[in-house]
Design a protein around this motif. Structure first.
Motif, PDB file in Angstrom:
ATOM      1  N   GLN A 148       6.280   0.276  33.889  1.00 45.51           N
ATOM      2  CA  GLN A 148       5.701  -1.046  34.116  1.00 45.51           C
ATOM      3  C   GLN A 148       6.581  -2.191  33.640  1.00 45.51           C
ATOM      4  OE1 GLN A 148       2.707  -1.351  35.775  1.00 45.51           O
ATOM      5  NE2 GLN A 148       2.910   0.868  36.017  1.00 45.51           N
ATOM      6  N   ASN A 149       7.503  -1.913  32.729  1.00 46.49           N
ATOM      7  CA  ASN A 149       8.285  -2.995  32.139  1.00 46.49           C
ATOM      8  C   ASN A 149       9.652  -2.471  31.710  1.00 46.49           C
ATOM      9  OD1 ASN A 149       7.839  -1.679  29.538  1.00 46.49           O
ATOM     10  ND2 ASN A 149       5.780  -2.581  29.612  1.00 46.49           N
ATOM     11  N   HIS A 150      10.482  -3.377  31.168  1.00 48.43           N
ATOM     12  CA  HIS A 150      11.845  -2.997  30.776  1.00 48.43           C
ATOM     13  C   HIS A 150      11.853  -1.951  29.662  1.00 48.43           C
ATOM     14  CE1 HIS A 150      13.105  -5.843  33.552  1.00 48.43           C
ATOM     15  NE2 HIS A 150      13.438  -6.867  32.779  1.00 48.43           N
ATOM     16  N   LYS A 151      10.875  -2.021  28.779  1.00 48.28           N
ATOM     17  CA  LYS A 151      10.801  -1.036  27.699  1.00 48.28           C
ATOM     18  C   LYS A 151      10.592   0.363  28.272  1.00 48.28           C
ATOM     19  CE  LYS A 151       8.376   0.039  23.387  1.00 48.28           C
ATOM     20  NZ  LYS A 151       7.288  -0.377  22.462  1.00 48.28           N
ATOM     21  N   ASP A 152       9.712   0.473  29.257  1.00 45.42           N
ATOM     22  CA  ASP A 152       9.473   1.774  29.900  1.00 45.42           C
ATOM     23  C   ASP A 152      10.744   2.302  30.547  1.00 45.42           C
ATOM     24  OD1 ASP A 152       6.832   1.611  29.179  1.00 45.42           O
ATOM     25  OD2 ASP A 152       6.088   1.079  31.173  1.00 45.42           O
ATOM     26  N   TRP A 153      11.457   1.420  31.256  1.00 52.79           N
ATOM     27  CA  TRP A 153      12.673   1.851  31.959  1.00 52.79           C
ATOM     28  C   TRP A 153      13.765   2.270  30.986  1.00 52.79           C
ATOM     29  CZ3 TRP A 153      12.990   3.237  36.773  1.00 52.79           C
ATOM     30  CH2 TRP A 153      12.041   2.766  37.687  1.00 52.79           C
ATOM     31  N   GLN A 184      12.273   5.674  41.777  1.00 50.20           N
ATOM     32  CA  GLN A 184      11.523   4.409  41.800  1.00 50.20           C
ATOM     33  C   GLN A 184      12.346   3.204  41.323  1.00 50.20           C
ATOM     34  OE1 GLN A 184       7.102   4.960  40.632  1.00 50.20           O
ATOM     35  NE2 GLN A 184       8.174   6.528  39.460  1.00 50.20           N
ATOM     36  N   TRP A 185      13.549   3.472  40.826  1.00 47.78           N
ATOM     37  CA  TRP A 185      14.350   2.401  40.227  1.00 47.78           C
ATOM     38  C   TRP A 185      14.710   1.322  41.250  1.00 47.78           C
ATOM     39  CZ3 TRP A 185      19.531   1.157  41.347  1.00 47.78           C
ATOM     40  CH2 TRP A 185      20.173   0.302  40.443  1.00 47.78           C
ATOM     41  N   ILE A 186      15.159   1.709  42.433  1.00 49.86           N
ATOM     42  CA  ILE A 186      15.557   0.729  43.446  1.00 49.86           C
ATOM     43  C   ILE A 186      14.383  -0.173  43.812  1.00 49.86           C
ATOM     44  CG2 ILE A 186      16.192   0.489  45.889  1.00 49.86           C
ATOM     45  CD1 ILE A 186      18.120   2.770  45.559  1.00 49.86           C
ATOM     46  N   GLU A 187      13.220   0.420  43.999  1.00 51.80           N
ATOM     47  CA  GLU A 187      12.017  -0.352  44.332  1.00 51.80           C
ATOM     48  C   GLU A 187      11.696  -1.368  43.238  1.00 51.80           C
ATOM     49  OE1 GLU A 187       7.222   0.495  44.782  1.00 51.80           O
ATOM     50  OE2 GLU A 187       8.634   2.143  45.102  1.00 51.80           O
ATOM     51  N   TYR A 188      11.840  -0.949  41.979  1.00 42.77           N
ATOM     52  CA  TYR A 188      11.512  -1.833  40.863  1.00 42.77           C
ATOM     53  C   TYR A 188      12.505  -2.995  40.776  1.00 42.77           C
ATOM     54  CZ  TYR A 188      10.380  -3.440  36.160  1.00 42.77           C
ATOM     55  OH  TYR A 188      10.019  -4.217  35.079  1.00 42.77           O
ATOM     56  N   ILE A 189      13.779  -2.718  40.926  1.00 44.65           N
ATOM     57  CA  ILE A 189      14.782  -3.795  40.855  1.00 44.65           C
ATOM     58  C   ILE A 189      14.508  -4.835  41.934  1.00 44.65           C
ATOM     59  CG2 ILE A 189      17.243  -4.376  41.009  1.00 44.65           C
ATOM     60  CD1 ILE A 189      16.552  -2.767  38.537  1.00 44.65           C
ATOM     61  N   TYR A 190      14.176  -4.370  43.112  1.00 42.81           N
ATOM     62  CA  TYR A 190      13.946  -5.313  44.213  1.00 42.81           C
ATOM     63  C   TYR A 190      12.715  -6.187  43.962  1.00 42.81           C
ATOM     64  CZ  TYR A 190      13.836  -7.225  48.903  1.00 42.81           C
ATOM     65  OH  TYR A 190      13.845  -8.087  49.967  1.00 42.81           O
TER      66      TYR A 190
END
Length: 340
Positions: free
Chosen positions: A88-93, A45-51
């Protein structure tokens, strides 16, 4: 030699705030064209989130360009995590990336000083962005193009694991490869089983679908390997050995006995069956000083692995499929039955 690296989303936002930092981000992208794999964490899911982030048009455009190129090179690896809910946010990632690092699914994380302070991170392989491209102080980012490995199971396992575990195609080019040879046959067979074990370590989702099984392809010489001259004898003796490995690890195995093997990257058009050995994957390629084989666990004789340039890697991969200099005498193909 090959590192799996995750980049936190906060890095892209920080790079969007300053043109100089965008140049540092360009340097990070270069790592993945040399000696690194890019981790697409959280089950891809990382690519989707960055975009979805509000980034500068330049950074977003480069993100799309590099992820497409790296995907074509098979250098993006989806990393599953135990966390079920979508971040949902940078903390989660950051938490997900740290979990993957602690579980040894990653070699390094490129993050921010803010994330380091928020989580109290002290580990060296969490690398603060921006990174000075002229200062390779972190081992995880050092480009290591040559590695000297002891010729025993532990040494070879440690060296080959990061090279093989995410590859889908593995090609062994060794004119002397022969699991039936009187003196070195068992050593070659030991190495084949080790390679199959490492390749299958990330293969749970490939086991059930025969169309997606990983494949090991072996290219050896009819003359130099000492294999039986009779095709029937060769097939009778080799099929059983290869099928045993293929069934145990859920892989396809192909063995091509060639009349001639092209030269190395320095002599691509020769047909003199030289002493060239290579280990290639669909991600990277390596030249070898000796064959990958072992018997004695205490054997400290070295085998040298040298990372090929992208151009040399492509040439060797293409030689295995389209180069007419590969004149095949006989080929063997084995894989588990669909009921396995």
């Amino acid at each position: 030699m090959i590192n799996l690296i995750s980049i936190l989303p906060s890095v892209f936002e920080l790079a969007s705030s300053d043109k100089n930092r965008e140049q540092h981000l360009d340097h990070i992208w270069s790592l993945f064209y040399n000696h690194a794999l890019l981790a697409n964490i959280s089950n891809g899911q990382w690519i989707e989130y960055i975009y979805s982030l509000r980034l500068t048009p330049s950074i977003k455009e480069k993100f799309l360009m590099h992820t497409k190129k790296l995907s074509d090179l098979n250098r993006i690896v989806n990393i599953s995590t135990e966390i079920r809910r979508k971040p949902q946010n940078h903390k989660d990632w950051t938490g997900i990336a740290l979990e993957a690092l602690e579980n040894q699914k990653l070699e390094a994380i490129i993050g921010t000083e803010e994330a380091r302070k928020m989580f109290g991170i002290k580990m060296e392989n969490f690398i603060d962005f921006p990174i000075d491209p002229f200062e390779y102080k972190i081992n995880s980012l050092q480009p290591v193009h040559t590695s000297v490995v002891p010729k025993n199971k532990i040494g070879l396992r440690d060296a080959l694991k990061p090279i093989l575990q995410y590859a889908k195609i593995i090609r062994i080019i060794d004119p002397y490869f022969n699991c039936l040879a009187e003196n070195r046959g068992q050593a070659y067979f030991n190495a084949l089983k080790l390679i199959a074990e490492l390749v299958s370590a990330d293969s749970d989702n490939y086991m059930a679908n025969r169309m997606h099984r990983k494949v090991i392809e072996i290219f050896t010489s009819k003359d130099k390997s000492g294999l039986p001259k009779s095709h029937n004898v060769l097939k009778d003796k080799y099929n059983e050995k290869l099928l045993n490995v293929a069934t145990t690890y859920g892989l396809k195995i192909e063995m091509h006995i060639l009349r001639s093997i092209p030269g190395g990257t320095s002599r691509p058009n020769t047909r003199d069956r030289p002493h060239d050995r290579f280990l290639l994957t669909d991600q990277f390629g390596f030249s070898l000083s000796q064959g990958i084989m072992f018997n004695d666990e205490s054997d400290m004789r070295p085998v040298v692995l040298h990372l090929l340039t992208e151009d040399s890697w492509r040439v060797k991969m293409e030689e295995c499929t389209v180069n007419p200099h590969y004149e095949t005498d006989v080929s063997l193909f084995v894989e588990p039955s669909t009921s396995e």
